[in-house]
Write an enzyme that holds these catalytic residues in place. Structure first.
Site, short mmCIF file in Angstrom:
data_model
loop_
_atom_site.label_atom_id
_atom_site.label_comp_id
_atom_site.label_asym_id
_atom_site.label_seq_id
_atom_site.Cartn_x
_atom_site.Cartn_y
_atom_site.Cartn_z
N ASP A 1 0.21 -9.83 -0.70
CA ASP A 1 -0.28 -8.61 -0.03
C ASP A 1 -0.11 -8.67 1.49
OD1 ASP A 1 -1.14 -7.80 -2.59
OD2 ASP A 1 -3.07 -8.79 -2.32
N GLU B 1 -1.41 2.30 -5.35
CA GLU B 1 -2.35 1.58 -4.51
C GLU B 1 -1.63 1.00 -3.30
OE1 GLU B 1 -3.84 -1.37 -7.21
OE2 GLU B 1 -2.01 -2.57 -7.13
#
Length: 549
Positions: A14, A188
């Site tokens: 991430d 997302e």
């Protein structure tokens, strides 16, 4: 100058980047490992150094009882008006929060929970921040479609004004987009940008596995009118199938350098099987790593990895890219950390890149030059307070070893090396006690609800208290050795399957951590047992067979 992918090797998922002048600052998810949210710096996009952790004090967040793959999800780092901001999600506890710092190395503030004036806190996960030209700050979030989606993970992306000092949301909630991929789970990881009069929205879709993808949309108006890019997905490797060398590509962040060249950081994984002719099943042991691709612009749309359309192992930086030629590859396993391959515990802090779980339970001062781990630590099979310290696996083959002094007083104390994927998938190379004997065991945990399995066991006279333990990984085959020193090691067992240390088998979101530990059953306040480690070494080089008799 050439970029070598991944730029952060091992469990660095991430990624999010911001640039200040000629310096780039990158933050990654850390889940329940502590310290959390590692912050790395580069001036050339090739060499990265971890300069701190945004969560490095136990009073900032409480991780007690959190599973290894819970904790901190998907941070976003941004810089505005002299301040650095990170917005992130602590799942199961605090929820979405914001922290700030004057310098990226910290200290970072205590988290401020993101809520509106009515006390309704921001829902969803993976938030980001966007600062518009007029200085207005916006919170970019994701949540399930209002009124209920058609399937789990049927999400939409929304924005709302935020006071970044107070974490206060205000005004209307604007829904921007629900993704490009129809009937596809988990829209997302949103990131919002402005370039040449366009607002660009970048998101992840398809989940974190093989169908992961990056998609894009744009609008001339911040709060509505977003159209998906005709060429979506912007980048993915899902169409290459399971035989490709880089999989799970997604969750990206765009940025430019001081001379106007554009890039994208994103996560991906490197699967591998056995060495030699036993290729077999290829799985992901190192988790999701950070990769870099160049970006160009055509017809006011981004083009990721132009001319290739995929993550490449290497690529040349643009001649106009800013940067300073830095020192080349280190001896550890990556370009990002100048971590010595052999750690002697002479400092009063753990080396950069080393991790504990949930909160620290160790001492570097109780005995000078040693890492002391206490047997009051709970079992690594639990989500309790464990006495553990380790580092990321960054290579397909490696040797991980330690020198330990330990004299277990009872049969429930153990200490040694752990190859840790999760609470339920791990190998422990443990020194313990059985009656009057000292035993060295290779212990496997291979599933929730399953008892530990002892794969191998050697017994020694109870007078023995000093040990060198070594684990060699030849891709997906593990061998375990013990002895008095690194030059007199003897095999305990070999040919052990490392695939249980993969996310394919264990699930979750992390990569394998190689560490040392101690555990027992004593209460913390009455703890007297301990193991002392004088050194720990990670060696990604080829095995030296002369060391192993």
């Amino acid at each position: 100058m050439k970029v070598h992918n991944p730029i952060l090797r091992g469990f660095f998922p991430d990624p999010s980047v911001c640039r200040v002048g000629n310096s780039f600052y990158l933050v990654n998810s850390s889940f329940s490992y502590f310290p959390g949210l590692p912050v790395s710096r580069s001036t050339d996009l090739v060499h990265w150094t971890q300069i701190g952790n945004a969560v490095d004090r136990t009073e900032q967040l409480d991780f007690s009882g959190a599973g290894i793959s819970r904790g901190l999800f998907a941070p976003c780092i941004r810089f505005y008006d002299g301040m650095f901001y990170i917005v992130c999600t602590q799942v199961d506890k605090l929820g979405n929060f914001i922290i700030s710092a004057e310098a990226p190395a910290g200290p970072w503030s205590k988290p401020v929970r993101i809520c509106d004036e009515a006390g309704r806190c921001a829902d969803g996960i993976d938030p980001s921040l966007f600062f518009d030209d007029d200085g207005t700050a916006w919170y970019v979030g994701t949540h399930g479609k209002k009124g209920g989606g058609k399937f789990p993970g049927d999400n939409e992306i929304y924005i709302r004004r935020i006071d970044v000092q107070r974490g206060l949301l205000s005004g209307e909630t604007y829904v921007l987009w629900d993704g490009a991929l129809k009937n596809c789970i988990w829209a997302e990881g949103p990131h919002l940008y402005k370039k040449d009069g366009w607002y660009y929205l970048l998101i992840a879709e398809g989940g974190t596995g093989a169908n992961h993808a990056v998609t894009a949309a744009r609008s001339k108006i911040l709060t509505n009118g977003y159209e998906g890019m005709p060429g979506n997905p912007l980048i993915t490797h899902r169409h290459f199938g399971r035989s490709t060398d880089i999989v799970n590509v997604g969750h990206a962040d765009l940025f430019d350098d001081a001379n106007g060249s554009w890039y994208m950081v994103l996560l991906a994984s490197r699967p591998y099987g056995d060495s030699g002719n036993r290729e077999g099943e290829r799985v992901v042991n190192m988790g999701r790593e950070t990769f870099l691709v160049p970006v160009s612009w055509e017809d006011d749309w981004p083009v990721a990895a132009p001319g290739a359309g995929k993550i490449e192992d290497t690529f040349e930086l643009s001649e106009t890219s800013s940067g300073i030629v830095a020192v080349g590859y280190g001896t550890d396993c990556s370009t990002q950390l100048p971590v010595p391959s052999c750690i002697h515990f002479t400092a009063d802090t753990l080396p950069a890149g080393w991790l504990t779980l949930r909160k620290p339970l160790f001492s570097l001062t109780e005995r000078s030059g040693y890492l002391r781990l206490y047997t009051c630590g709970e079992s690594l099979r639990t989500t309790g307070n464990v006495s553990f310290a380790g580092r990321r696996q960054c290579d397909m083959s490696y040797t991980f070893s330690c020198c330990m002094e330990f004299k277990p007083e009872n049969e429930y104390e153990e200490a040694g090396i752990v190859l840790l994927q999760s609470e339920n998938f791990q190998y422990r190379f443990a020194v313990g006690r059985a009656g009057t004997d000292i035993v060295i065991r290779v212990i496997m945990a291979s599933g929730a609800g399953r008892s530990d399995t002892v794969i191998a066991e050697n017994r020694f006279d109870a007078a023995l208290s000093g040990f060198v333990l070594a684990v060699h990984a030849d891709k997906q085959r593990l061998s375990f050795f013990s002895g008095k020193n690194m030059y007199h090691l003897h095999p305990v067992c070999s040919g052990v399957d490392a695939r249980i240390l993969s996310t394919d088998r264990a699930g979750g979101f992390v990569g394998t951590i190689l560490g040392v530990y101690a555990s027992g059953k004593a209460a913390v306040e009455n703890c007297t047992g301990y193991a002392d480690f004088s050194w720990v070494e990670y060696d990604p080089s080829e095995i030296n067979n002369a060391l192993y008799e």
